[in-house]
Design a protein around this motif. Sequence first.
Motif, PDB file in Angstrom:
ATOM      1  N   ALA A 275      -0.254 -11.421  -4.256  1.00  0.00           N
ATOM      2  CA  ALA A 275       0.192 -11.762  -3.032  1.00  0.00           C
ATOM      3  C   ALA A 275       0.271 -13.084  -2.776  1.00  0.00           C
ATOM      4  CB  ALA A 275      -0.460 -10.819  -2.000  1.00  0.00           C
ATOM      5  N   ALA A 276      -0.927 -13.591  -2.849  1.00  0.00           N
ATOM      6  CA  ALA A 276      -1.037 -14.947  -2.682  1.00  0.00           C
ATOM      7  C   ALA A 276      -0.305 -16.010  -3.506  1.00  0.00           C
ATOM      8  CB  ALA A 276      -2.811 -15.262  -2.628  1.00  0.00           C
ATOM      9  N   GLY A 277      -0.271 -15.595  -4.730  1.00  0.00           N
ATOM     10  CA  GLY A 277       0.841 -16.309  -5.711  1.00  0.00           C
ATOM     11  C   GLY A 277       2.236 -16.165  -5.253  1.00  0.00           C
TER      12      GLY A 277
ATOM     13  N   PRO B 128       8.268 -15.866   0.003  1.00  0.00           N
ATOM     14  CA  PRO B 128       7.537 -15.535   1.123  1.00  0.00           C
ATOM     15  C   PRO B 128       7.338 -13.988   1.696  1.00  0.00           C
ATOM     16  CG  PRO B 128       8.536 -17.677   1.532  1.00  0.00           C
ATOM     17  CD  PRO B 128       9.101 -16.777   0.201  1.00  0.00           C
ATOM     18  N   GLU B 129       8.443 -13.529   1.829  1.00  0.00           N
ATOM     19  CA  GLU B 129       8.622 -12.221   2.464  1.00  0.00           C
ATOM     20  C   GLU B 129       7.979 -11.001   1.872  1.00  0.00           C
ATOM     21  OE1 GLU B 129      12.660 -11.181   3.648  1.00  0.00           O
ATOM     22  OE2 GLU B 129      13.032 -12.979   4.607  1.00  0.00           O
ATOM     23  N   VAL B 130       8.090 -11.315   0.340  1.00  0.00           N
ATOM     24  CA  VAL B 130       7.260 -10.225  -0.592  1.00  0.00           C
ATOM     25  C   VAL B 130       5.922 -10.438  -0.485  1.00  0.00           C
ATOM     26  CG1 VAL B 130       7.107  -9.462  -2.947  1.00  0.00           C
ATOM     27  CG2 VAL B 130       9.235 -10.027  -1.894  1.00  0.00           C
TER      28      VAL B 130
ATOM     29  N   ALA C 117       0.683  -8.551   1.278  1.00  0.00           N
ATOM     30  CA  ALA C 117      -0.590  -9.014   1.801  1.00  0.00           C
ATOM     31  C   ALA C 117      -1.007  -8.246   2.915  1.00  0.00           C
ATOM     32  CB  ALA C 117      -0.584 -10.457   2.458  1.00  0.00           C
ATOM     33  N   ASP C 118       0.034  -7.849   3.865  1.00  0.00           N
ATOM     34  CA  ASP C 118      -0.075  -6.932   5.071  1.00  0.00           C
ATOM     35  C   ASP C 118      -0.364  -5.506   4.607  1.00  0.00           C
ATOM     36  OD1 ASP C 118       0.475  -9.074   6.772  1.00  0.00           O
ATOM     37  OD2 ASP C 118       2.727  -8.525   7.171  1.00  0.00           O
ATOM     38  N   GLU C 119       0.251  -5.159   3.492  1.00  0.00           N
ATOM     39  CA  GLU C 119       0.016  -3.645   3.130  1.00  0.00           C
ATOM     40  C   GLU C 119      -1.588  -3.755   2.438  1.00  0.00           C
ATOM     41  OE1 GLU C 119       2.470  -0.504   2.857  1.00  0.00           O
ATOM     42  OE2 GLU C 119       2.350  -1.937   4.446  1.00  0.00           O
TER      43      GLU C 119
END
Length: 81
Positions: free
Chosen positions: A22-24, A30-32, A37-39
Amino acid sequence: MTGLPPPIVLTRPDHERLSQLAAGAVDRLPEVGEFLADELERARVVESAAISPNVVTMNSHVEFRDEQTARVRTVTLVYPG
Protein backbone atom coordinates in the motif's frame (compact mmCIF):
# COMPACT_ATOMS: atom_id res chain seq x y z
CA MET A 1 -26.45 -3.30 -1.27
CA THR A 2 -25.78 -1.21 1.80
CA GLY A 3 -24.48 -1.76 5.28
CA LEU A 4 -21.17 -2.40 6.87
CA PRO A 5 -18.30 -3.84 4.86
CA PRO A 6 -17.36 -7.43 5.70
CA PRO A 7 -14.82 -7.90 8.48
CA ILE A 8 -11.17 -8.29 7.59
CA VAL A 9 -8.88 -10.62 9.56
CA LEU A 10 -5.23 -10.76 8.57
CA THR A 11 -2.21 -12.60 9.86
CA ARG A 12 0.52 -10.32 11.10
CA PRO A 13 2.91 -11.26 8.23
CA ASP A 14 0.19 -10.65 5.61
CA HIS A 15 -0.69 -7.31 7.20
CA GLU A 16 2.95 -6.21 7.18
CA ARG A 17 3.50 -7.23 3.55
CA LEU A 18 0.24 -5.66 2.34
CA SER A 19 1.07 -2.47 4.26
CA GLN A 20 4.34 -2.25 2.36
CA LEU A 21 2.48 -2.74 -0.92
CA ALA A 22 0.00 0.00 0.00
CA ALA A 23 2.78 2.42 0.89
CA GLY A 24 4.57 1.69 -2.38
CA ALA A 25 1.38 2.12 -4.42
CA VAL A 26 0.52 5.56 -3.02
CA ASP A 27 2.92 7.34 -5.41
CA ARG A 28 2.04 5.36 -8.55
CA LEU A 29 -1.64 4.60 -7.94
CA PRO A 30 -2.83 6.93 -5.16
CA GLU A 31 -6.46 5.76 -5.11
CA VAL A 32 -5.46 2.11 -4.94
CA GLY A 33 -2.78 2.69 -2.29
CA GLU A 34 -5.09 4.76 -0.13
CA PHE A 35 -7.97 2.29 -0.45
CA LEU A 36 -5.71 -0.60 0.55
CA ALA A 37 -4.28 1.40 3.46
CA ASP A 38 -7.80 2.20 4.68
CA GLU A 39 -8.81 -1.46 4.48
CA LEU A 40 -5.67 -2.51 6.34
CA GLU A 41 -6.40 0.04 9.05
CA ARG A 42 -9.77 -1.53 9.82
CA ALA A 43 -8.43 -5.11 9.73
CA ARG A 44 -8.12 -7.22 12.85
CA VAL A 45 -4.55 -8.53 12.94
CA VAL A 46 -3.84 -11.92 14.51
CA GLU A 47 -0.86 -14.19 14.81
CA SER A 48 -0.63 -16.86 12.11
CA ALA A 49 -1.29 -19.68 14.58
CA ALA A 50 -4.51 -17.99 15.71
CA ILE A 51 -6.13 -17.74 12.30
CA SER A 52 -9.31 -19.76 11.93
CA PRO A 53 -9.25 -22.44 9.23
CA ASN A 54 -12.34 -20.89 7.61
CA VAL A 55 -10.55 -17.57 7.01
CA VAL A 56 -9.17 -16.98 3.52
CA THR A 57 -5.52 -15.95 3.74
CA MET A 58 -2.80 -15.34 1.20
CA ASN A 59 -2.08 -18.50 -0.83
CA SER A 60 -5.54 -19.92 -0.02
CA HIS A 61 -7.41 -21.78 -2.75
CA VAL A 62 -11.00 -20.51 -2.85
CA GLU A 63 -14.01 -21.70 -4.77
CA PHE A 64 -16.80 -19.19 -5.32
CA ARG A 65 -19.89 -18.77 -7.42
CA ASP A 66 -20.73 -15.59 -9.28
CA GLU A 67 -24.32 -14.84 -8.24
CA GLN A 68 -25.15 -13.14 -11.54
CA THR A 69 -23.75 -15.74 -13.95
CA ALA A 70 -23.82 -18.83 -11.69
CA ARG A 71 -20.28 -19.54 -12.89
CA VAL A 72 -18.15 -21.39 -10.32
CA ARG A 73 -14.46 -20.54 -10.19
CA THR A 74 -11.50 -21.67 -8.13
CA VAL A 75 -8.77 -19.13 -7.53
CA THR A 76 -5.65 -18.77 -5.42
CA LEU A 77 -5.17 -15.55 -3.48
CA VAL A 78 -1.62 -14.31 -4.13
CA TYR A 79 0.41 -11.15 -3.76
CA PRO A 80 0.88 -9.07 -6.91
CA GLY A 81 3.97 -9.60 -9.00
